[in-house]
Design a protein around this motif. Sequence first.
Motif, short mmCIF file in Angstrom:
data_model
loop_
_atom_site.label_atom_id
_atom_site.label_comp_id
_atom_site.label_asym_id
_atom_site.label_seq_id
_atom_site.Cartn_x
_atom_site.Cartn_y
_atom_site.Cartn_z
N PHE A 77 0.79 -1.22 0.00
CA PHE A 77 0.00 0.00 0.00
C PHE A 77 0.83 1.29 0.00
N PRO A 78 1.83 1.40 -0.87
CA PRO A 78 2.45 2.72 -0.99
C PRO A 78 1.46 3.68 -1.65
N ARG A 79 1.63 4.94 -1.37
CA ARG A 79 0.72 5.93 -1.95
C ARG A 79 1.44 6.78 -2.99
N LEU A 80 0.68 7.48 -3.79
CA LEU A 80 1.27 8.46 -4.71
C LEU A 80 1.80 9.63 -3.89
N LEU A 81 2.69 10.41 -4.49
CA LEU A 81 3.23 11.59 -3.83
C LEU A 81 2.66 12.85 -4.50
N PRO A 82 2.74 14.00 -3.83
CA PRO A 82 2.11 15.21 -4.37
C PRO A 82 2.52 15.55 -5.80
N ASP A 83 3.79 15.34 -6.15
CA ASP A 83 4.20 15.74 -7.51
C ASP A 83 3.67 14.81 -8.58
N ASP A 84 3.13 13.65 -8.20
CA ASP A 84 2.52 12.77 -9.19
C ASP A 84 1.27 13.40 -9.81
N PHE A 85 0.68 14.33 -9.10
CA PHE A 85 -0.58 14.93 -9.56
C PHE A 85 -0.36 16.15 -10.46
N THR A 86 0.90 16.58 -10.59
CA THR A 86 1.17 17.85 -11.28
C THR A 86 2.33 17.73 -12.27
N ILE A 87 2.45 16.61 -12.92
CA ILE A 87 3.60 16.39 -13.81
C ILE A 87 3.59 17.37 -14.98
N LYS A 88 2.42 17.57 -15.55
CA LYS A 88 2.32 18.49 -16.70
C LYS A 88 2.72 19.91 -16.28
N SER A 89 2.17 20.35 -15.17
CA SER A 89 2.49 21.70 -14.70
C SER A 89 3.96 21.84 -14.33
N ASP A 90 4.51 20.79 -13.74
CA ASP A 90 5.88 20.87 -13.24
C ASP A 90 6.92 20.68 -14.34
N HIS A 91 6.60 19.80 -15.30
CA HIS A 91 7.63 19.39 -16.26
C HIS A 91 7.20 19.52 -17.72
N GLY A 92 5.95 19.86 -17.95
CA GLY A 92 5.47 19.92 -19.33
C GLY A 92 5.37 18.54 -19.97
N ARG A 93 5.30 17.51 -19.16
CA ARG A 93 5.21 16.14 -19.65
C ARG A 93 3.91 15.51 -19.18
N ALA A 94 3.44 14.51 -19.91
CA ALA A 94 2.31 13.69 -19.49
C ALA A 94 1.05 14.52 -19.21
N LEU A 95 0.37 14.24 -18.11
CA LEU A 95 -0.91 14.86 -17.80
C LEU A 95 -0.95 15.25 -16.33
N ASP A 96 -1.66 16.31 -16.05
CA ASP A 96 -2.00 16.63 -14.66
C ASP A 96 -3.26 15.88 -14.25
N TRP A 97 -3.37 15.60 -12.97
CA TRP A 97 -4.64 15.14 -12.43
C TRP A 97 -5.54 16.37 -12.22
N PRO A 98 -6.85 16.20 -12.27
CA PRO A 98 -7.74 17.35 -11.97
C PRO A 98 -7.88 17.60 -10.48
N ILE A 99 -7.24 16.79 -9.68
CA ILE A 99 -7.24 16.94 -8.22
C ILE A 99 -5.80 16.89 -7.73
N ALA A 100 -5.63 17.30 -6.48
CA ALA A 100 -4.29 17.31 -5.89
C ALA A 100 -4.16 16.20 -4.85
N TYR A 101 -2.93 15.99 -4.43
CA TYR A 101 -2.67 15.01 -3.37
C TYR A 101 -3.54 15.30 -2.15
N ALA A 102 -3.71 16.57 -1.84
CA ALA A 102 -4.49 16.93 -0.65
C ALA A 102 -5.94 16.48 -0.75
N ASP A 103 -6.44 16.33 -1.97
CA ASP A 103 -7.81 15.84 -2.14
C ASP A 103 -7.93 14.35 -1.85
N VAL A 104 -6.85 13.63 -2.08
CA VAL A 104 -6.88 12.18 -1.92
C VAL A 104 -6.40 11.77 -0.52
N ALA A 105 -5.50 12.57 0.06
CA ALA A 105 -4.86 12.17 1.32
C ALA A 105 -5.85 11.78 2.42
N PRO A 106 -6.93 12.53 2.62
CA PRO A 106 -7.86 12.11 3.68
C PRO A 106 -8.45 10.73 3.44
#
Lengths: 187, 525
Positions: free
Chosen positions: B92-121
């Motif tokens: 049960f490892p989890r995703l990390l915050p930057d997994d949700f923002t790859i497009k914004s951070d690196h111009g690669r792949a896709l962003d999620w429409p939600i952030a880590y903070a939306d999933v963390a709870p």
Amino acid sequence: MDDIARRGFIQGSAIGALAFAVGGTTAMLTARQARAQGVPLRVLTADEAATLEAIGDVLAIGAREAGIAHFVDQQLTVAPGHALFSLRVTEFRPPYVDFYRDTLGAIEMSAKSVHSRKFADFSEAEKLEFVELLSHQEIESWDARASQGLVYSVLRNDAVDVVYGTVEGFARIGVPYLPHILPPRTW
Amino acid sequence: MAALEKVDAVIVGAGASGGVFADVLTRAGKKVVLLEQGPDWALTDLISSDIWSRRLKGSGAPILYEGKHAVGRTGDMGWGTGGAALHYSANFPRLLPDDFTIKSDHGRALDWPIAYADVAPFYDRVAADIGVSGDAKAEERWRPAGAPYPMPPLKTFRYGDIWVPGFAALGIATVPGPAGINSTAYKGRPACIYDGWCNAGCPTGALANPQATYLGAARRNGAEVRPFSYVTRVITDASGARATAVEYYDARRERQVQEANVVVLAAYASQNPRILFNSRTDRHPAGLANRSGLLGKYLMAHGSATVTGIFAEDVENYRGSNGYHHISYDRHPKTIRPDAFGSTFWSTTAPFKPNDARGMAAVRPDLYGAELDAFMKVKARGLARITAIIEEMPSLENRVEPADEKDEFGFPLIRIVHTFGKDTLGLWSAAIEEGAAIAKAAGAKEVWPAKAIGPQHLLGGTIMGRGATDSVVTSFGQAHDVANLYVAGCGIFPTESAANPTYTLYALSLRGAEQLVRDWSSIAT
């Protein structure tokens, strides 16, 4: 509840025990027992079983007596969704009998082209040489739907299953079985 | 065909995500039917054998494959209630915050429409619901703080611990692996007894498979499971804006139509697109929920890089749990490898039984006969393994699509087209090289790195996004154009990170199911 007690607390339902037809009735036997009792094969021919036993015994020593032919034969009588042999977790599409019929035929064709004899009649050195070529996908006269690599892998898995993957097989190499639920009939 | 009583929700697939939806909906008082393609397994069916466990693996209608790296194979799939989560390792490892923002951070792949903070709870909620063992505080060196796990880490064994100095020698930090396996008794389920049969299915209830958790709870709340039900399509009304029913063929291969107010497709990343493509109508000529043209696209797999070492001692590798002993996100940063983009996730992995794909004999597939026997008798007790999971970037070329060949009911079979790109292959090569160095540093006497990339897990194909033109579903799994149709599971991930996906699948499913219940009146009526 201590570990040992808990380990045994849900001892097995006999769901899925291997069912062999013996004298007009159905008996629950291991493949080793089925072979030892001479249970008739229902799908494989005698020649196919002889080839499978011969190559299985090269791949994992003891596969013949462990009942590789009876194991495969019994698996070929059940619906694909109930199959337990490793061919089930490859991309080969059912009916699975096509794989074994085609493959065992191809082994015999290749054997005859190399030494003009059945594979089962090869010397031990000749059998090893043949399997070595198969493992490297270097049999020149290969004529089967499945690649030599897949055939080597599947037949080796069958042999490993019956020799090392059973309760007796674990014991043979000194690995504690530690079952939550024991396989039916020590499978 | 007898008329079936209309229900509140029909869920296609009784696996991990379907179980979550069923649990949440039945707790809200909804009448739920789950249609499962395979058998209905009970915990008492989970026989401790790598031979018998194969009956839990994929079966049913054939899948066609194209591309260099076939993925979504039968070994990754489930067959019957519990789905793939009936034979999973519950890592049960989890995703990390930057997994949700790859497009914004690196111009690669896709962003999620939600952030880590939306999933963390929801990670924390799932941990509390079904039990997770681990050390959250230790993991927080890589992720934001959250709730502690309800149980301490699982017991480790020598075949896991032996690697830790090797990782340390290369400057790689490790922490205890989080697992959906009980290290102590939890909510009436016993603690793990470390027999090493997780992948054959855990009958004791110590491992959080669906039968022991969400699906079991849903059934106690009244959910009905219909095994051997092969779903062909979702039926929509004349406007095309609402799903009205699911068509399926029952155990007697007779056609049935189950009407429902809400339809949830939770049938694995390959089967959900099949059903949606087959649900095409005049209103949805390219398939249901496919206004974007992205249905089936952005299919992803993880690359698996295993390195096995043999050590000069008995490492007790026949027992333990399949939960990771140790993990590391140190190679997670997307640009950490100079020549390849994406994340790598390291772990020390599972025990060895003698046979099957992960067994002792599979370590040396080149051996047979006397050499194999000697290996099994003498050397196999010293085997230990580490695995790097490699992230794959989403690509339009990797996809599920309808094939020309038909199933027994006249609907198209599916074809999975998948080839790893150069980034994934580059990450894999780097991990193999690094893993061999870790093994040497750990004291392995012989080292066998994998010779080819092993695809595992199946994600994407029904990705989430912000609108109907760039995605198939919302972040809740709700189809953009058909409000009472949901898709659940790994298929809705727009990117995959390098972490095992099921914990995130559970979290997203819980989030989606609770949104459905919260907005039921506007969605279902």
